[in-house]
Design a protein around this motif. Structure first.
Motif, PDB file in Angstrom:
ATOM      1  N   ALA B   7      12.121  -8.678 -11.976  1.00 22.85           N
ATOM      2  CA  ALA B   7      13.211  -7.820 -11.507  1.00 22.85           C
ATOM      3  C   ALA B   7      12.685  -6.596 -10.767  1.00 22.85           C
ATOM      4  CB  ALA B   7      14.051  -7.383 -12.703  1.00 22.85           C
ATOM      5  N   ASP B   8      13.499  -6.083  -9.874  1.00 20.99           N
ATOM      6  CA  ASP B   8      13.160  -4.862  -9.155  1.00 20.99           C
ATOM      7  C   ASP B   8      13.226  -3.677 -10.125  1.00 20.99           C
ATOM      8  OD1 ASP B   8      12.487  -3.226  -7.047  1.00 20.99           O
ATOM      9  OD2 ASP B   8      14.450  -3.309  -6.062  1.00 20.99           O
ATOM     10  N   PHE B   9      12.658  -2.556  -9.681  1.00 20.93           N
ATOM     11  CA  PHE B   9      12.761  -1.324 -10.466  1.00 20.93           C
ATOM     12  C   PHE B   9      13.430  -0.269  -9.604  1.00 20.93           C
ATOM     13  CE2 PHE B   9       8.399  -1.855  -8.795  1.00 20.93           C
ATOM     14  CZ  PHE B   9       8.368  -0.834  -7.858  1.00 20.93           C
ATOM     15  N   ARG B  34       4.708  -1.686  -1.809  1.00 18.70           N
ATOM     16  CA  ARG B  34       5.698  -2.630  -1.265  1.00 18.70           C
ATOM     17  C   ARG B  34       5.044  -3.806  -0.556  1.00 18.70           C
ATOM     18  NH1 ARG B  34       8.091  -0.762   3.046  1.00 18.70           N
ATOM     19  NH2 ARG B  34      10.122  -1.731   2.804  1.00 18.70           N
ATOM     20  N   VAL B  35       5.791  -4.890  -0.379  1.00 16.04           N
ATOM     21  CA  VAL B  35       5.337  -6.036   0.402  1.00 16.04           C
ATOM     22  C   VAL B  35       5.471  -5.679   1.878  1.00 16.04           C
ATOM     23  CG1 VAL B  35       5.636  -8.489   0.905  1.00 16.04           C
ATOM     24  CG2 VAL B  35       6.274  -7.600  -1.354  1.00 16.04           C
ATOM     25  N   THR B  45       6.249 -14.108   5.258  1.00 16.16           N
ATOM     26  CA  THR B  45       7.659 -14.293   4.928  1.00 16.16           C
ATOM     27  C   THR B  45       7.921 -13.952   3.469  1.00 16.16           C
ATOM     28  OG1 THR B  45       7.241 -16.611   4.455  1.00 16.16           O
ATOM     29  CG2 THR B  45       8.008 -16.079   6.656  1.00 16.16           C
ATOM     30  N   ALA B  46       6.906 -14.163   2.619  1.00 16.44           N
ATOM     31  CA  ALA B  46       7.091 -13.864   1.193  1.00 16.44           C
ATOM     32  C   ALA B  46       5.733 -13.731   0.537  1.00 16.44           C
ATOM     33  CB  ALA B  46       7.895 -14.966   0.514  1.00 16.44           C
ATOM     34  N   LEU B  47       5.758 -13.189  -0.667  1.00 19.48           N
ATOM     35  CA  LEU B  47       4.538 -13.033  -1.445  1.00 19.48           C
ATOM     36  C   LEU B  47       4.819 -13.651  -2.808  1.00 19.48           C
ATOM     37  CD1 LEU B  47       1.912 -11.440  -0.845  1.00 19.48           C
ATOM     38  CD2 LEU B  47       2.932  -9.510  -2.051  1.00 19.48           C
ATOM     39  N   TYR B  48       3.866 -14.403  -3.320  1.00 14.83           N
ATOM     40  CA  TYR B  48       4.006 -14.944  -4.670  1.00 14.83           C
ATOM     41  C   TYR B  48       2.945 -14.276  -5.535  1.00 14.83           C
ATOM     42  CZ  TYR B  48       3.463 -18.077  -8.601  1.00 14.83           C
ATOM     43  OH  TYR B  48       3.334 -18.566  -9.867  1.00 14.83           O
ATOM     44  N   ILE B  49       3.346 -13.697  -6.647  1.00 12.21           N
ATOM     45  CA  ILE B  49       2.384 -12.997  -7.511  1.00 12.21           C
ATOM     46  C   ILE B  49       2.347 -13.668  -8.876  1.00 12.21           C
ATOM     47  CG2 ILE B  49       1.677 -10.806  -8.527  1.00 12.21           C
ATOM     48  CD1 ILE B  49       3.164  -9.376  -6.327  1.00 12.21           C
ATOM     49  N   GLY B  83       6.055 -13.144  -9.522  1.00 15.24           N
ATOM     50  CA  GLY B  83       6.939 -14.178  -9.001  1.00 15.24           C
ATOM     51  C   GLY B  83       7.063 -14.035  -7.496  1.00 15.24           C
ATOM     52  N   LYS B  84       8.164 -14.553  -6.954  1.00 19.38           N
ATOM     53  CA  LYS B  84       8.320 -14.544  -5.500  1.00 19.38           C
ATOM     54  C   LYS B  84       8.978 -13.246  -5.042  1.00 19.38           C
ATOM     55  CE  LYS B  84       9.961 -17.303  -1.628  1.00 19.38           C
ATOM     56  NZ  LYS B  84      10.848 -18.386  -1.196  1.00 19.38           N
ATOM     57  N   LEU B  85       8.322 -12.568  -4.097  1.00 22.98           N
ATOM     58  CA  LEU B  85       8.858 -11.326  -3.539  1.00 22.98           C
ATOM     59  C   LEU B  85       8.929 -11.461  -2.027  1.00 22.98           C
ATOM     60  CD1 LEU B  85       6.751  -8.752  -5.601  1.00 22.98           C
ATOM     61  CD2 LEU B  85       9.023  -9.635  -6.134  1.00 22.98           C
ATOM     62  N   MET B  86       9.908 -10.800  -1.424  1.00 21.53           N
ATOM     63  CA  MET B  86      10.100 -10.890   0.020  1.00 21.53           C
ATOM     64  C   MET B  86       9.560  -9.637   0.705  1.00 21.53           C
ATOM     65  SD  MET B  86      11.503 -13.777  -0.203  1.00 21.53           S
ATOM     66  CE  MET B  86      11.979 -14.142   1.499  1.00 21.53           C
ATOM     67  N   ALA B  87       9.319  -9.755   2.020  1.00 25.23           N
ATOM     68  CA  ALA B  87       8.860  -8.599   2.801  1.00 25.23           C
ATOM     69  C   ALA B  87       9.817  -7.433   2.580  1.00 25.23           C
ATOM     70  CB  ALA B  87       8.794  -8.963   4.278  1.00 25.23           C
ATOM     71  N   GLY B  88       9.246  -6.255   2.331  1.00 26.01           N
ATOM     72  CA  GLY B  88      10.070  -5.073   2.097  1.00 26.01           C
ATOM     73  C   GLY B  88      10.378  -4.825   0.628  1.00 26.01           C
ATOM     74  N   ASP B  89      10.133  -5.824  -0.244  1.00 27.00           N
ATOM     75  CA  ASP B  89      10.401  -5.641  -1.681  1.00 27.00           C
ATOM     76  C   ASP B  89       9.370  -4.698  -2.307  1.00 27.00           C
ATOM     77  OD1 ASP B  89      12.548  -7.341  -1.678  1.00 27.00           O
ATOM     78  OD2 ASP B  89      11.534  -8.993  -2.725  1.00 27.00           O
ATOM     79  N   ASN B  90       9.777  -4.053  -3.369  1.00 21.90           N
ATOM     80  CA  ASN B  90       8.835  -3.289  -4.182  1.00 21.90           C
ATOM     81  C   ASN B  90       7.901  -4.237  -4.920  1.00 21.90           C
ATOM     82  OD1 ASN B  90       9.946  -0.694  -3.724  1.00 21.90           O
ATOM     83  ND2 ASN B  90      11.594  -1.140  -5.178  1.00 21.90           N
TER      84      ASN B  90
END
Lengths: 82, 148
Positions: B7-9, B34-35, B45-49, B83-90
């Protein structure tokens, strides 16, 4: 029994996230690696990478670290969080 | 406060949490990672952590404790998304409260530098046609080394 975990690029290269291994006692992580490679000879290349990190029960360890039954041992590539 | 979550914070919520935990804080530093949308000329397009549950929490606690031993901190927050995060996500939040600003600034940087070199987290960049696991950057190793 030793619970063995693999993460990230290593997990993908092996196609495996977790195995359990019986090792002769007293054993070291080097002996555990030998046992793993006997069971899975095709893991040789991925597990021979010299930048792999090892942990024993959530603390960084070395090939010479002694392990005991019930331990959780993990192998993983250099970290890249943050 | 330590958390590893998908989840985001909220920076506002974490700021409130810090000042409630440390009513006498005169300085609060919040760092958010941030991504990025582009990395080394690639379009991400996305980042997986991925992380190592159990060990990551232990490393976070160790780093927070080491920072506490080094500076007079009143409260510390460390949140990392997985998990999966998109460009611009924290991705990550480090929050530090102390009586004076110097300790808060230095401790926040220390925590980030150690997190990048020690926390059992791995990033995979997802591009339109490929996916690549990232490796530790030499500059990150050097950043952690300067605190020794």
């Amino acid at each position: 029994m030793i619970n063995v975990l693999f993460f990230a690029s290593l997990r993908e290269a092996l196609g495996c996230a977790q195995v359990t291994v019986n090792t002769p006692k007293p054993a070291t992580i080097a002996a555990l690696l030998d046992a793993l490679l006997q069971q899975h000879p095709h893991w040789q290349t991925a597990l021979s990478s010299n930048n792999l990190l090892i942990s024993r029960n959530h603390t960084l360890a070395k090939a010479s670290t002694v392990i005991t039954a019930g331990d959780e041992i993990a192998f993983f590539p250099p970290v890249s969080g943050g | 406060m330590i958390a590893i979550q998908n989840a985001d914070f909220s920076l506002e919520n974490e700021y409130q949490r810090l000042i409630e935990a440390a009513p006498n804080a005169g300085g609060i530093v919040l760092f958010a990672g941030r991504v990025r949308e582009f990395s080394a000329q690639k379009s991400i397009t996305a980042l997986y952590i991925e992380h190592y549950p159990g060990m990551t929490e232990k490393v976070f606690n160790d780093i927070a404790q080491e920072a506490n031993n080094r500076w007079p901190l009143l409260a510390t927050t460390l949140i990392h998304r997985v998990g999966k995060l998109m460009a611009g996500d924290n991705i990550v939040l480090v929050g530090v409260a102390s009586e004076h600003r110097a300790a808060a600034f230095e401790a926040a940087q220390y925590i980030m530098d150690l997190l990048k070199s020690r926390a059992t987290l791995w990033k995979k960049e997802i591009e339109p046609n490929t996916a690549t696991w990232l490796s530790t950057k030499p500059t990150d190793a050097a950043a952690a080394e300067r605190w020794r």
